[in-house]
Design a protein around this motif. Sequence first.
Motif, mmCIF file in Angstrom:
data_model
loop_
_atom_site.group_PDB
_atom_site.id
_atom_site.type_symbol
_atom_site.label_atom_id
_atom_site.label_comp_id
_atom_site.label_asym_id
_atom_site.label_seq_id
_atom_site.Cartn_x
_atom_site.Cartn_y
_atom_site.Cartn_z
ATOM 1 N N PHE A 262 0.814 -1.217 0.000
ATOM 2 C CA PHE A 262 0.000 0.000 0.000
ATOM 3 C C PHE A 262 0.852 1.273 0.000
ATOM 4 C CE2 PHE A 262 -2.489 3.342 2.078
ATOM 5 C CZ PHE A 262 -3.627 3.325 1.288
ATOM 6 N N GLU A 263 1.840 1.333 0.876
ATOM 7 C CA GLU A 263 2.655 2.547 0.973
ATOM 8 C C GLU A 263 3.435 2.804 -0.311
ATOM 9 O OE1 GLU A 263 2.790 4.915 3.319
ATOM 10 O OE2 GLU A 263 1.101 3.860 4.239
ATOM 11 N N GLN A 264 3.892 1.741 -0.955
ATOM 12 C CA GLN A 264 4.610 1.890 -2.217
ATOM 13 C C GLN A 264 3.680 2.453 -3.285
ATOM 14 O OE1 GLN A 264 7.824 1.174 -2.191
ATOM 15 N NE2 GLN A 264 8.258 1.697 -4.323
ATOM 16 N N ARG A 265 2.449 2.004 -3.269
ATOM 17 C CA ARG A 265 1.475 2.487 -4.247
ATOM 18 C C ARG A 265 1.115 3.958 -3.987
ATOM 19 N NH1 ARG A 265 -3.510 -0.127 -4.358
ATOM 20 N NH2 ARG A 265 -3.295 -1.177 -2.350
ATOM 21 N N VAL A 266 1.027 4.315 -2.718
ATOM 22 C CA VAL A 266 0.736 5.715 -2.365
ATOM 23 C C VAL A 266 1.828 6.630 -2.908
ATOM 24 C CG1 VAL A 266 0.545 7.379 -0.480
ATOM 25 C CG2 VAL A 266 -0.636 5.195 -0.322
ATOM 26 N N HIS A 267 3.073 6.234 -2.714
ATOM 27 C CA HIS A 267 4.184 7.074 -3.176
ATOM 28 C C HIS A 267 4.217 7.179 -4.701
ATOM 29 C CE1 HIS A 267 6.027 8.021 0.649
ATOM 30 N NE2 HIS A 267 5.919 6.758 1.021
ATOM 31 N N ILE A 269 1.510 7.108 -6.618
ATOM 32 C CA ILE A 269 0.407 8.024 -6.924
ATOM 33 C C ILE A 269 0.838 9.466 -6.679
ATOM 34 C CG2 ILE A 269 -1.894 8.779 -6.195
ATOM 35 C CD1 ILE A 269 -2.004 6.332 -7.901
ATOM 36 N N MET A 270 1.580 9.686 -5.600
ATOM 37 C CA MET A 270 2.090 11.026 -5.297
ATOM 38 C C MET A 270 2.971 11.532 -6.429
ATOM 39 S SD MET A 270 3.083 10.510 -1.250
ATOM 40 C CE MET A 270 3.913 12.103 -1.144
ATOM 41 N N GLU A 271 3.842 10.657 -6.913
ATOM 42 C CA GLU A 271 4.794 11.048 -7.950
ATOM 43 C C GLU A 271 4.109 11.265 -9.298
ATOM 44 O OE1 GLU A 271 8.705 9.172 -10.243
ATOM 45 O OE2 GLU A 271 7.974 8.281 -8.384
ATOM 46 N N VAL A 272 3.256 10.322 -9.680
ATOM 47 C CA VAL A 272 2.625 10.372 -11.000
ATOM 48 C C VAL A 272 1.606 11.498 -11.098
ATOM 49 C CG1 VAL A 272 1.124 9.113 -12.612
ATOM 50 C CG2 VAL A 272 3.013 7.932 -11.462
ATOM 51 N N ASN A 273 0.833 11.702 -10.028
ATOM 52 C CA ASN A 273 -0.244 12.689 -10.069
ATOM 53 C C ASN A 273 0.082 14.001 -9.355
ATOM 54 O OD1 ASN A 273 -2.386 11.033 -11.414
ATOM 55 N ND2 ASN A 273 -2.043 9.737 -9.633
ATOM 56 N N LYS A 278 -1.520 12.835 1.857
ATOM 57 C CA LYS A 278 -2.889 12.669 2.327
ATOM 58 C C LYS A 278 -3.862 12.493 1.162
ATOM 59 C CE LYS A 278 -6.299 14.780 5.430
ATOM 60 N NZ LYS A 278 -6.581 15.928 6.341
ATOM 61 N N ARG A 279 -3.729 13.328 0.139
ATOM 62 C CA ARG A 279 -4.633 13.247 -1.018
ATOM 63 C C ARG A 279 -4.382 11.967 -1.821
ATOM 64 N NH1 ARG A 279 -4.096 18.420 -4.525
ATOM 65 N NH2 ARG A 279 -5.831 17.418 -5.635
ATOM 66 N N ALA A 280 -3.126 11.568 -1.940
ATOM 67 C CA ALA A 280 -2.797 10.347 -2.673
ATOM 68 C C ALA A 280 -3.364 9.123 -1.961
ATOM 69 C CB ALA A 280 -1.287 10.215 -2.820
ATOM 70 N N ARG A 281 -3.242 9.091 -0.644
ATOM 71 C CA ARG A 281 -3.774 7.972 0.138
ATOM 72 C C ARG A 281 -5.286 7.887 0.001
ATOM 73 N NH1 ARG A 281 -1.970 5.057 4.732
ATOM 74 N NH2 ARG A 281 -3.739 4.118 5.844
ATOM 75 N N GLN A 287 -10.243 4.426 -4.946
ATOM 76 C CA GLN A 287 -10.196 3.650 -6.179
ATOM 77 C C GLN A 287 -10.195 2.153 -5.906
ATOM 78 O OE1 GLN A 287 -11.226 5.457 -8.472
ATOM 79 N NE2 GLN A 287 -9.546 5.695 -9.921
ATOM 80 N N ASP A 288 -9.481 1.733 -4.872
ATOM 81 C CA ASP A 288 -9.477 0.312 -4.516
ATOM 82 C C ASP A 288 -10.875 -0.152 -4.127
ATOM 83 O OD1 ASP A 288 -6.826 -0.055 -5.051
ATOM 84 O OD2 ASP A 288 -6.161 -0.145 -2.966
ATOM 85 N N ARG A 289 -11.603 0.663 -3.373
ATOM 86 C CA ARG A 289 -12.978 0.312 -2.985
ATOM 87 C C ARG A 289 -13.862 0.197 -4.219
ATOM 88 N NH1 ARG A 289 -12.152 4.032 1.279
ATOM 89 N NH2 ARG A 289 -13.278 5.645 0.118
ATOM 90 N N ARG A 290 -13.694 1.123 -5.161
ATOM 91 C CA ARG A 290 -14.507 1.099 -6.376
ATOM 92 C C ARG A 290 -14.259 -0.169 -7.182
ATOM 93 N NH1 ARG A 290 -13.757 7.340 -8.501
ATOM 94 N NH2 ARG A 290 -15.577 8.232 -7.421
ATOM 95 N N HIS A 291 -12.983 -0.497 -7.384
ATOM 96 C CA HIS A 291 -12.668 -1.700 -8.142
ATOM 97 C C HIS A 291 -13.201 -2.948 -7.432
ATOM 98 C CE1 HIS A 291 -9.719 0.852 -10.292
ATOM 99 N NE2 HIS A 291 -9.900 -0.012 -11.265
ATOM 100 N N GLU A 292 -13.029 -2.999 -6.122
ATOM 101 C CA GLU A 292 -13.474 -4.162 -5.357
ATOM 102 C C GLU A 292 -14.987 -4.354 -5.452
ATOM 103 O OE1 GLU A 292 -13.081 -6.004 -0.824
ATOM 104 O OE2 GLU A 292 -12.358 -3.979 -1.264
ATOM 105 N N LYS A 293 -15.745 -3.264 -5.313
ATOM 106 C CA LYS A 293 -17.204 -3.362 -5.356
ATOM 107 C C LYS A 293 -17.697 -3.695 -6.758
ATOM 108 C CE LYS A 293 -18.203 -0.463 -1.364
ATOM 109 N NZ LYS A 293 -18.911 0.731 -0.845
ATOM 110 N N TYR A 294 -17.070 -3.097 -7.748
ATOM 111 C CA TYR A 294 -17.471 -3.364 -9.128
ATOM 112 C C TYR A 294 -17.243 -4.837 -9.478
ATOM 113 C CZ TYR A 294 -17.463 -3.349 -14.209
ATOM 114 O OH TYR A 294 -17.719 -3.650 -15.520
ATOM 115 N N TYR A 295 -16.043 -5.336 -9.157
ATOM 116 C CA TYR A 295 -15.692 -6.724 -9.470
ATOM 117 C C TYR A 295 -16.627 -7.695 -8.751
ATOM 118 C CZ TYR A 295 -12.585 -10.718 -10.412
ATOM 119 O OH TYR A 295 -12.061 -11.913 -10.832
ATOM 120 N N HIS A 296 -16.868 -7.436 -7.482
ATOM 121 C CA HIS A 296 -17.734 -8.329 -6.707
ATOM 122 C C HIS A 296 -19.177 -8.264 -7.202
ATOM 123 C CE1 HIS A 296 -19.248 -10.680 -3.370
ATOM 124 N NE2 HIS A 296 -20.162 -9.753 -3.172
#
Length: 337
Positions: A262-267, A269-273, A278-281, A287-296
């Motif tokens: 998770f922390e690696q992904r946050v960093h 997102i910070m770099e790319v966007n 705080k905003r990246a987290r 987005q993870d919640r959205r993907h999880e709910k959509y898939y399920h």
Amino acid sequence: MQDNRKKCIELAERIYDLDIEVYECVGSSLGRTFTGDRRTCVENLANLMSTRPQGHLLRSELALISNMARTIRNPQDKSRVMKKYDDILKEVESLPTSFGQGEIVDQNRAKLNTSNLRQKFSKDDHLIICIGRSQGSAGNDIGFALADALRINYYDVEIFTEVLRRLEVEKDSIRDVADLGTEIIQNKYQRGFNSVKGWRNKIKEFDRYHGLTKEDAIFFNQSDLLCKMAKEEDFIVMGRCADVILANNHIPHISIFITAPFEQRVHRIMEVNNLDYKRARRLLEKQDRRHEKYYHYYTGLKWGDAMNYDICFNSASYGIEESVDIIERMLNQNMNH
């Protein structure tokens, strides 16, 4: 039962003798695997072969012998000993109580994935790789680079755009299916039912999409499009429940899920966007919640659960370029066998 016991005794004798031969060839001071008297050791080995729950102990004993055998310096001695070892191992694995009798393969999944790789892709099967990915894991970058390396087509937002064109839906009227997640649940069960305007919109959609909501119409048209493409070309597709859609339609494919801590992904997102922590987290969690709910919602399965994919990959362990290289080599190795 008696015949099996007799076979176990005979194999135990050969294993004991092989251990002696390996020790004599190596001439090592490390010692033999079996140091007790012959009768006791053979009896214990036969018991291990007769009792499946203890099979892992027998496997460990055999591993000790093979590890030592591989250190034999004389090529002829090494070849002779390893031949005996391989013959013994095959016979042990063929026993009804052996550790080799507990196959884990799911035949239904194997028909669509691993067995297809072993047999190579037939002229009627296309190489289709479905990639699911957690936000910030560089899954899209890996998917795009892998498609380029394999010289096959890459699809992401193109699927969504084509479905909208088919349905003649305004792109601004709905978000990309990959990001719908929470909105789908809300649209179907919460939004619009407390107002006349909401009811009118639902009735309009009901007529236009033959009783389906706009979101469902997009999903089912997307499913049809993916199945059609799968019969015509090799490609990589990102997300969109493609793995489950193809599995439900008995279409061979390979499913990969790419993620990272998770922390690696946050960093990332910070770099790319260009966002603060705080905003990246917050974006990542949303987005993870959205993907999880959509898939399920559309598959009934848990998004990101290793049991639902053929390969799960931690991109943080390798980076984009090496991740692509590892996946490509793994696929090439399987398809060339």
